[in-house]
Design a protein around this motif. Structure first.
Motif, PDB file in Angstrom:
ATOM      1  N   PRO A 123       0.833  -1.198   0.000  1.00 51.39           N
ATOM      2  CA  PRO A 123       0.000   0.000   0.000  1.00 51.39           C
ATOM      3  C   PRO A 123       0.875   1.259   0.000  1.00 51.39           C
ATOM      4  N   HIS A 124       0.322   2.308  -0.504  1.00 50.14           N
ATOM      5  CA  HIS A 124       1.051   3.575  -0.542  1.00 50.14           C
ATOM      6  C   HIS A 124       1.149   4.155   0.865  1.00 50.14           C
ATOM      7  N   PRO A 125       2.283   4.797   1.201  1.00 46.31           N
ATOM      8  CA  PRO A 125       2.420   5.382   2.537  1.00 46.31           C
ATOM      9  C   PRO A 125       1.639   6.686   2.665  1.00 46.31           C
ATOM     10  N   ASN A 126       1.315   7.022   3.946  1.00 50.84           N
ATOM     11  CA  ASN A 126       0.699   8.295   4.323  1.00 50.84           C
ATOM     12  C   ASN A 126      -0.706   8.500   3.758  1.00 50.84           C
ATOM     13  N   VAL A 127      -1.352   7.399   3.381  1.00 48.33           N
ATOM     14  CA  VAL A 127      -2.764   7.460   2.982  1.00 48.33           C
ATOM     15  C   VAL A 127      -3.448   6.242   3.601  1.00 48.33           C
ATOM     16  N   PRO A 128      -4.767   6.303   3.816  1.00 52.01           N
ATOM     17  CA  PRO A 128      -5.457   5.156   4.406  1.00 52.01           C
ATOM     18  C   PRO A 128      -5.239   3.887   3.589  1.00 52.01           C
ATOM     19  N   THR A 164       0.916  -8.892   8.073  1.00 49.61           N
ATOM     20  CA  THR A 164       2.059  -9.700   7.645  1.00 49.61           C
ATOM     21  C   THR A 164       3.146  -8.760   7.125  1.00 49.61           C
ATOM     22  N   VAL A 165       4.372  -8.956   7.581  1.00 45.53           N
ATOM     23  CA  VAL A 165       5.496  -8.095   7.204  1.00 45.53           C
ATOM     24  C   VAL A 165       6.463  -8.907   6.329  1.00 45.53           C
ATOM     25  N   TYR A 166       6.765  -8.301   5.151  1.00 46.65           N
ATOM     26  CA  TYR A 166       7.633  -9.022   4.207  1.00 46.65           C
ATOM     27  C   TYR A 166       8.365  -8.019   3.324  1.00 46.65           C
ATOM     28  N   LEU A 167       9.606  -8.337   2.995  1.00 47.15           N
ATOM     29  CA  LEU A 167      10.466  -7.590   2.083  1.00 47.15           C
ATOM     30  C   LEU A 167      11.080  -6.339   2.698  1.00 47.15           C
ATOM     31  N   THR A 168      10.395  -5.643   3.611  1.00 43.82           N
ATOM     32  CA  THR A 168      10.949  -4.435   4.219  1.00 43.82           C
ATOM     33  C   THR A 168      10.274  -4.161   5.557  1.00 43.82           C
ATOM     34  N   ASP A 169      10.778  -3.147   6.265  1.00 38.66           N
ATOM     35  CA  ASP A 169      10.209  -2.806   7.574  1.00 38.66           C
ATOM     36  C   ASP A 169       8.791  -2.268   7.424  1.00 38.66           C
ATOM     37  N   VAL A 170       8.105  -2.206   8.583  1.00 37.22           N
ATOM     38  CA  VAL A 170       6.730  -1.685   8.592  1.00 37.22           C
ATOM     39  C   VAL A 170       6.594  -0.661   9.715  1.00 37.22           C
ATOM     40  N   LYS A 171       6.024   0.480   9.362  1.00 40.22           N
ATOM     41  CA  LYS A 171       5.601   1.487  10.329  1.00 40.22           C
ATOM     42  C   LYS A 171       4.161   1.843  10.013  1.00 40.22           C
ATOM     43  N   VAL A 172       3.249   1.509  10.921  1.00 36.65           N
ATOM     44  CA  VAL A 172       1.836   1.818  10.698  1.00 36.65           C
ATOM     45  C   VAL A 172       1.297   2.550  11.919  1.00 36.65           C
ATOM     46  N   SER A 173       0.223   3.293  11.710  1.00 37.33           N
ATOM     47  CA  SER A 173      -0.453   4.000  12.795  1.00 37.33           C
ATOM     48  C   SER A 173      -1.953   3.955  12.560  1.00 37.33           C
ATOM     49  N   LEU A 174      -2.708   3.953  13.665  1.00 36.67           N
ATOM     50  CA  LEU A 174      -4.169   3.989  13.591  1.00 36.67           C
ATOM     51  C   LEU A 174      -4.612   5.421  13.853  1.00 36.67           C
ATOM     52  N   TYR A 175      -5.460   5.913  12.960  1.00 40.00           N
ATOM     53  CA  TYR A 175      -5.893   7.305  13.011  1.00 40.00           C
ATOM     54  C   TYR A 175      -7.359   7.409  13.429  1.00 40.00           C
ATOM     55  N   LYS A 176      -7.634   8.491  14.168  1.00 37.34           N
ATOM     56  CA  LYS A 176      -9.014   8.851  14.519  1.00 37.34           C
ATOM     57  C   LYS A 176      -9.189  10.329  14.209  1.00 37.34           C
ATOM     58  N   LYS A 177     -10.126  10.626  13.298  1.00 39.06           N
ATOM     59  CA  LYS A 177     -10.416  12.019  12.917  1.00 39.06           C
ATOM     60  C   LYS A 177      -9.152  12.759  12.478  1.00 39.06           C
ATOM     61  N   VAL A 214       0.193   3.553   6.532  1.00 36.28           N
ATOM     62  CA  VAL A 214       1.648   3.493   6.670  1.00 36.28           C
ATOM     63  C   VAL A 214       2.169   4.914   6.767  1.00 36.28           C
ATOM     64  N   TYR A 215       3.075   5.132   7.727  1.00 37.99           N
ATOM     65  CA  TYR A 215       3.642   6.476   7.856  1.00 37.99           C
ATOM     66  C   TYR A 215       5.143   6.394   7.541  1.00 37.99           C
ATOM     67  N   GLY A 216       5.712   7.526   7.183  1.00 39.91           N
ATOM     68  CA  GLY A 216       7.122   7.572   6.764  1.00 39.91           C
ATOM     69  C   GLY A 216       7.218   7.460   5.249  1.00 39.91           C
ATOM     70  N   GLU A 217       8.463   7.166   4.775  1.00 42.84           N
ATOM     71  CA  GLU A 217       8.682   7.105   3.333  1.00 42.84           C
ATOM     72  C   GLU A 217       8.779   5.661   2.853  1.00 42.84           C
ATOM     73  N   GLY A 218       9.136   5.452   1.634  1.00 44.25           N
ATOM     74  CA  GLY A 218       8.979   4.211   0.899  1.00 44.25           C
ATOM     75  C   GLY A 218       9.483   2.949   1.551  1.00 44.25           C
ATOM     76  N   ASP A 219      10.554   3.001   2.321  1.00 42.96           N
ATOM     77  CA  ASP A 219      11.120   1.774   2.867  1.00 42.96           C
ATOM     78  C   ASP A 219      10.353   1.221   4.067  1.00 42.96           C
TER      79      ASP A 219
END
Length: 245
Positions: A123-128, A164-177, A214-219
């Motif tokens: 999925p693309h970063p910085n968008v739902p 599931t995490v594969y190929l690279t690191d993962v940084k995710v966040s849950l957003y409210k409003k 996903v937050y942050g940049e491509g990696d």
């Protein structure tokens, strides 16, 4: 002494004791005669009564008498002290079912829940993140086109994600409003498939939206899914705000 002199001497010895006894009897006067010893007086007066004698010993018990007639019932006595509680008796039989009660105010069941999965690999970063695989969305409170859950019933909700995490690191966040409330980071280990997860309780008002991105940049967008590995997102209403309905 074998002549007449001896005979007279023997006769005197036999008569002498008898004469002495007769003389003695004549000398003793009769005390009952008025002139005993020539000095007896008139009879005296009767003496006083003597003192009472001591009590005699108790006599033997007599035979048991016959039972008497029943007497009149006496007045009721005072109430006695409370006794010690007795042992618990055996359990009784179950009673008959009671009548059905009236319908309560909170009898209406409020439902709001969803469970979805990921279909695209990166999925693309910085968008739902748009989870388009629908497991459950009966109330249609989750919008697969936007990847957001929209609150229709004010109350307390539970949200969780398992990625599931594969190929690279993962940084995710849950957003409210539009504001991140929790963050999850997982460092990818080469030649391995890893997992990242998180959960939270949130109070939502009507119109509030919740999503995962996903937050942050491509990696940092190593969230992965294929036909044997899933990344899921879910949420449901725990209890509503009843005063708001």
């Amino acid at each position: 002494m074998r002549g007449p002199e001896g005979f007279l001497l023997c006769l005197l010895l036999l008569v002498a004791p008898h004469c002495t006894e007769v003389a003695a009897e004549e000398v003793q006067p009769d005390p009952k005669t008025p002139c005993a010893n020539w000095m007896g007086g008139a009879p005296g007066y009767p003496g006083h009564n003597g003192l009472p004698g001591r009590d005699g010993k108790d006599g033997k018990d007599g035979q048991k008498g016959e039972k008497g007639e029943e007497g009149v019932q006496g007045p009721k006595g005072d109430q006695g002290a409370t006794g010690i509680p007795g042992q618990e008796g055996p359990r009784g039989f179950p009673g008959y079912p009671g009548q059905r009660g009236e319908k309560g105010e909170g009898s209406f069941i409020y439902r709001s829940a969803f469970s979805v999965g990921l279909t695209e690999r990166a999925p693309h970063p910085n968008v739902p993140i748009r989870f388009s695989k629908i497991f459950y969305n009966e109330q249609s409170h989750y919008d697969a086109s936007t990847g957001k859950f929209l609150c229709s019933i004010p109350g307390t909700y539970y949200f969780a994600y398992h990625l599931t995490v594969y190929l690279t690191d993962v940084k995710v966040s849950l957003y409210k409003k539009g504001k991140a409330v929790i963050f999850t980071y997982d460092q990818f280990q080469k030649n391995n498939v890893d997992q990242a997860s998180g959960s939270i309780l949130l109070h939502l008002n009507a119109g509030d939206d919740v999503w995962l991105q996903v937050y942050g940049e491509g990696d940092n967008n190593g969230v992965y899914a294929d036909n044997i590995n899933d990344s899921t997102f879910m949420g449901f209403l725990l209890y509503p705000d009843l005063d708001a309905h």
